[in-house]
Scaffold this motif. Structure first.
Motif, PDB file in Angstrom:
ATOM      1  N   LEU A  32       0.829  -1.207   0.000  1.00 53.71           N
ATOM      2  CA  LEU A  32       0.000   0.000   0.000  1.00 53.71           C
ATOM      3  C   LEU A  32       0.867   1.261   0.000  1.00 53.71           C
ATOM      4  CD1 LEU A  32      -2.855  -0.991   2.473  1.00 53.71           C
ATOM      5  CD2 LEU A  32      -3.083  -0.489   0.032  1.00 53.71           C
ATOM      6  N   TRP A  33       1.891   1.287   0.852  1.00 52.40           N
ATOM      7  CA  TRP A  33       2.791   2.437   0.939  1.00 52.40           C
ATOM      8  C   TRP A  33       3.440   2.707  -0.417  1.00 52.40           C
ATOM      9  CZ3 TRP A  33       4.833   5.433   5.145  1.00 52.40           C
ATOM     10  CH2 TRP A  33       5.922   6.231   4.804  1.00 52.40           C
ATOM     11  N   CYS A  34       4.046   1.677  -0.986  1.00 53.89           N
ATOM     12  CA  CYS A  34       4.767   1.828  -2.242  1.00 53.89           C
ATOM     13  C   CYS A  34       3.803   2.198  -3.376  1.00 53.89           C
ATOM     14  CB  CYS A  34       5.517   0.541  -2.571  1.00 53.89           C
ATOM     15  SG  CYS A  34       6.712   0.739  -3.907  1.00 53.89           S
ATOM     16  N   GLY A  35       2.641   1.559  -3.412  1.00 50.85           N
ATOM     17  CA  GLY A  35       1.653   1.865  -4.448  1.00 50.85           C
ATOM     18  C   GLY A  35       1.190   3.307  -4.381  1.00 50.85           C
ATOM     19  N   PHE A  36       0.896   3.784  -3.171  1.00 47.51           N
ATOM     20  CA  PHE A  36       0.467   5.173  -3.027  1.00 47.51           C
ATOM     21  C   PHE A  36       1.586   6.128  -3.413  1.00 47.51           C
ATOM     22  CE2 PHE A  36      -0.046   9.132  -0.671  1.00 47.51           C
ATOM     23  CZ  PHE A  36      -1.278   9.534  -1.145  1.00 47.51           C
ATOM     24  N   ALA A  37       2.816   5.833  -3.010  1.00 49.27           N
ATOM     25  CA  ALA A  37       3.945   6.704  -3.338  1.00 49.27           C
ATOM     26  C   ALA A  37       4.161   6.785  -4.850  1.00 49.27           C
ATOM     27  CB  ALA A  37       5.208   6.206  -2.633  1.00 49.27           C
ATOM     28  N   ILE A  38       4.067   5.651  -5.525  1.00 45.18           N
ATOM     29  CA  ILE A  38       4.220   5.638  -6.983  1.00 45.18           C
ATOM     30  C   ILE A  38       3.069   6.425  -7.624  1.00 45.18           C
ATOM     31  CG2 ILE A  38       4.158   4.151  -9.037  1.00 45.18           C
ATOM     32  CD1 ILE A  38       5.722   2.060  -7.339  1.00 45.18           C
ATOM     33  N   PHE A  39       1.841   6.211  -7.143  1.00 40.78           N
ATOM     34  CA  PHE A  39       0.677   6.950  -7.638  1.00 40.78           C
ATOM     35  C   PHE A  39       0.888   8.449  -7.465  1.00 40.78           C
ATOM     36  CE2 PHE A  39      -3.446   8.884  -6.570  1.00 40.78           C
ATOM     37  CZ  PHE A  39      -4.111   8.697  -7.784  1.00 40.78           C
ATOM     38  N   VAL A  42       3.802  10.147  -7.200  1.00 41.48           N
ATOM     39  CA  VAL A  42       4.867  10.641  -8.074  1.00 41.48           C
ATOM     40  C   VAL A  42       4.346  10.784  -9.512  1.00 41.48           C
ATOM     41  CG1 VAL A  42       7.104  10.051  -9.110  1.00 41.48           C
ATOM     42  CG2 VAL A  42       6.780   9.835  -6.658  1.00 41.48           C
ATOM     43  N   ILE A  43       3.621   9.785  -9.991  1.00 43.69           N
ATOM     44  CA  ILE A  43       3.090   9.843 -11.360  1.00 43.69           C
ATOM     45  C   ILE A  43       2.093  10.995 -11.487  1.00 43.69           C
ATOM     46  CG2 ILE A  43       1.665   8.634 -13.068  1.00 43.69           C
ATOM     47  CD1 ILE A  43       3.030   6.022 -12.080  1.00 43.69           C
ATOM     48  N   GLY A  44       1.177  11.100 -10.537  1.00 39.30           N
ATOM     49  CA  GLY A  44       0.171  12.166 -10.572  1.00 39.30           C
ATOM     50  C   GLY A  44       0.798  13.550 -10.489  1.00 39.30           C
ATOM     51  N   ALA A  45       1.747  13.706  -9.583  1.00 42.05           N
ATOM     52  CA  ALA A  45       2.400  15.010  -9.414  1.00 42.05           C
ATOM     53  C   ALA A  45       3.259  15.361 -10.628  1.00 42.05           C
ATOM     54  CB  ALA A  45       3.250  15.005  -8.147  1.00 42.05           C
ATOM     55  N   SER A  46       3.869  14.370 -11.246  1.00 43.29           N
ATOM     56  CA  SER A  46       4.690  14.617 -12.434  1.00 43.29           C
ATOM     57  C   SER A  46       3.829  15.055 -13.612  1.00 43.29           C
ATOM     58  CB  SER A  46       5.468  13.364 -12.828  1.00 43.29           C
ATOM     59  OG  SER A  46       6.360  13.009 -11.809  1.00 43.29           O
ATOM     60  N   GLN A  47       2.663  14.441 -13.756  1.00 46.21           N
ATOM     61  CA  GLN A  47       1.764  14.798 -14.855  1.00 46.21           C
ATOM     62  C   GLN A  47       1.175  16.193 -14.671  1.00 46.21           C
ATOM     63  OE1 GLN A  47      -0.997  11.531 -14.944  1.00 46.21           O
ATOM     64  NE2 GLN A  47       0.327  10.303 -16.280  1.00 46.21           N
ATOM     65  N   ALA A  48       1.039  16.616 -13.409  1.00 45.65           N
ATOM     66  CA  ALA A  48       0.512  17.957 -13.142  1.00 45.65           C
ATOM     67  C   ALA A  48       1.545  19.032 -13.465  1.00 45.65           C
ATOM     68  CB  ALA A  48       0.081  18.057 -11.684  1.00 45.65           C
ATOM     69  N   GLY A  49       2.784  18.633 -13.600  1.00 41.35           N
ATOM     70  CA  GLY A  49       3.844  19.586 -13.925  1.00 41.35           C
ATOM     71  C   GLY A  49       4.486  20.146 -12.671  1.00 41.35           C
ATOM     72  N   GLY A  50       5.599  20.724 -12.859  1.00 38.45           N
ATOM     73  CA  GLY A  50       6.316  21.331 -11.745  1.00 38.45           C
ATOM     74  C   GLY A  50       7.260  20.354 -11.069  1.00 38.45           C
ATOM     75  N   ILE A  51       7.687  20.749  -9.915  1.00 37.69           N
ATOM     76  CA  ILE A  51       8.719  20.002  -9.185  1.00 37.69           C
ATOM     77  C   ILE A  51       8.130  19.061  -8.123  1.00 37.69           C
ATOM     78  CG2 ILE A  51       9.049  21.761  -7.424  1.00 37.69           C
ATOM     79  CD1 ILE A  51      12.076  21.280  -7.707  1.00 37.69           C
ATOM     80  N   PHE A  52       6.814  19.075  -7.933  1.00 42.26           N
ATOM     81  CA  PHE A  52       6.193  18.316  -6.845  1.00 42.26           C
ATOM     82  C   PHE A  52       6.401  16.799  -6.961  1.00 42.26           C
ATOM     83  CE2 PHE A  52       3.675  22.264  -6.579  1.00 42.26           C
ATOM     84  CZ  PHE A  52       3.979  22.586  -5.269  1.00 42.26           C
ATOM     85  N   GLY A  53       6.578  16.301  -8.151  1.00 43.91           N
ATOM     86  CA  GLY A  53       6.812  14.865  -8.337  1.00 43.91           C
ATOM     87  C   GLY A  53       8.079  14.390  -7.654  1.00 43.91           C
ATOM     88  N   PHE A  63       9.198  15.295  -4.763  1.00 42.87           N
ATOM     89  CA  PHE A  63       9.015  15.115  -3.324  1.00 42.87           C
ATOM     90  C   PHE A  63       8.590  13.684  -2.973  1.00 42.87           C
ATOM     91  CE2 PHE A  63       8.329  19.780  -3.526  1.00 42.87           C
ATOM     92  CZ  PHE A  63       9.405  20.141  -2.722  1.00 42.87           C
ATOM     93  N   GLY A  64       7.985  12.980  -3.887  1.00 39.88           N
ATOM     94  CA  GLY A  64       7.540  11.614  -3.628  1.00 39.88           C
ATOM     95  C   GLY A  64       8.599  10.558  -3.822  1.00 39.88           C
ATOM     96  N   ILE A  65       9.712  10.908  -4.466  1.00 38.78           N
ATOM     97  CA  ILE A  65      10.753   9.915  -4.759  1.00 38.78           C
ATOM     98  C   ILE A  65      11.319   9.254  -3.496  1.00 38.78           C
ATOM     99  CG2 ILE A  65      13.075   9.614  -5.736  1.00 38.78           C
ATOM    100  CD1 ILE A  65      12.182  11.498  -7.995  1.00 38.78           C
ATOM    101  N   PRO A  66      11.621  10.001  -2.428  1.00 38.72           N
ATOM    102  CA  PRO A  66      12.095   9.302  -1.210  1.00 38.72           C
ATOM    103  C   PRO A  66      11.076   8.301  -0.672  1.00 38.72           C
ATOM    104  CG  PRO A  66      12.519  11.650  -1.038  1.00 38.72           C
ATOM    105  CD  PRO A  66      11.690  11.458  -2.276  1.00 38.72           C
ATOM    106  N   PHE A  67       9.784   8.604  -0.794  1.00 35.92           N
ATOM    107  CA  PHE A  67       8.750   7.696  -0.320  1.00 35.92           C
ATOM    108  C   PHE A  67       8.656   6.444  -1.187  1.00 35.92           C
ATOM    109  CE2 PHE A  67       7.603  11.863   1.331  1.00 35.92           C
ATOM    110  CZ  PHE A  67       7.438  11.566   2.674  1.00 35.92           C
ATOM    111  N   VAL A  68       8.911   6.603  -2.477  1.00 39.96           N
ATOM    112  CA  VAL A  68       8.958   5.441  -3.373  1.00 39.96           C
ATOM    113  C   VAL A  68      10.145   4.556  -2.999  1.00 39.96           C
ATOM    114  CG1 VAL A  68       9.317   4.675  -5.755  1.00 39.96           C
ATOM    115  CG2 VAL A  68       7.761   6.571  -5.283  1.00 39.96           C
ATOM    116  N   ILE A  69      11.290   5.174  -2.718  1.00 41.08           N
ATOM    117  CA  ILE A  69      12.486   4.403  -2.334  1.00 41.08           C
ATOM    118  C   ILE A  69      12.233   3.636  -1.041  1.00 41.08           C
ATOM    119  CG2 ILE A  69      14.893   4.605  -1.572  1.00 41.08           C
ATOM    120  CD1 ILE A  69      15.127   6.955  -3.604  1.00 41.08           C
TER     121      ILE A  69
END
Length: 182
Positions: A44-51, A53-64, A66-72
């Motif tokens: 659940l943790w990893c799935g949400f973190a990946i979700f 990062v993908i969502g924030a990256s598609q929205a544009g900007g640098i927010f994507g 911030f999720g990379i450490p959580f994916v790791i």
């Protein structure tokens, strides 16, 4: 391999000490009781973190970013913890003398723990049907109930233990006999 264990531990013995028993934990990937909770949580943790990062990256900007450490962290929980635990057990050696228990472990550096058998307070013994078991030494920390197998994680140091050893009952009885003699 047994000769290597004895020669590796012999350098940590005193003048009149002899090894009564040597061993190593079970090798490979091991599923523990704590995994009943940790596997679903980590997915659940990893799935949400990946979700995220993908969502924030598609929205544009640098927010994507911030999720990379959580994916790791999520990937470590899903896969990495099994690899780290396996590597830790692969590099762990146990020895029993007339006076003490020696635990030599570590992945990047070696740590040697020496426990005086005569002063041990609590010894807990758990065994599976195949004879592989764990001998835990010292009073149990109630916060570590679900942390079994997570000793590598910062702040998750459990009591010393002879983890997943073959013929655990025999070793446990040897320790008790040594304590009775003193």
């Amino acid at each position: 391999m047994k000769g290597n264990i004895q020669s590796d531990l012999r350098q940590h013995l005193g003048n009149n000490e002899t090894l009564l028993w040597t061993g190593q934990p079970k090798k490979g990937i091991v599923f523990r009781t704590a995994d009943i909770f940790l596997i679903p949580f980590s997915i659940l943790w990893c799935g949400f973190a990946i979700f995220w990062v993908i969502g924030a990256s598609q929205a544009g900007g640098i927010f994507g970013l911030f999720g990379i450490p959580f994916v790791i962290i999520g990937l470590i929980f899903v896969f990495g913890r099994f690899i780290i635990d396996s590597k830790q057990r692969e590099n762990t050696l146990y020895g029993l003398t007339e006076d003490r228990i020696i635990i030599k472990s570590g992945i990047f550096s070696k740590n040697v723990k020496s426990l005086n058998i005569r002063t041990l307070s609590d010894i807990e013994f758990n065994e599976k049907k195949d004879g592989i078991g764990t001998i835990s030494i010292g009073p149990k920390n109630p916060m570590m109930i679900w942390g079994n197998g997570m000793n590598w994680w910062p702040g998750m140091k459990a009591n010393p233990q002879l983890d997943l050893i073959p013929d655990a009952r025999k070793v446990y009885n040897q320790i008790i006999e040594i304590q009775k003699k003193s």
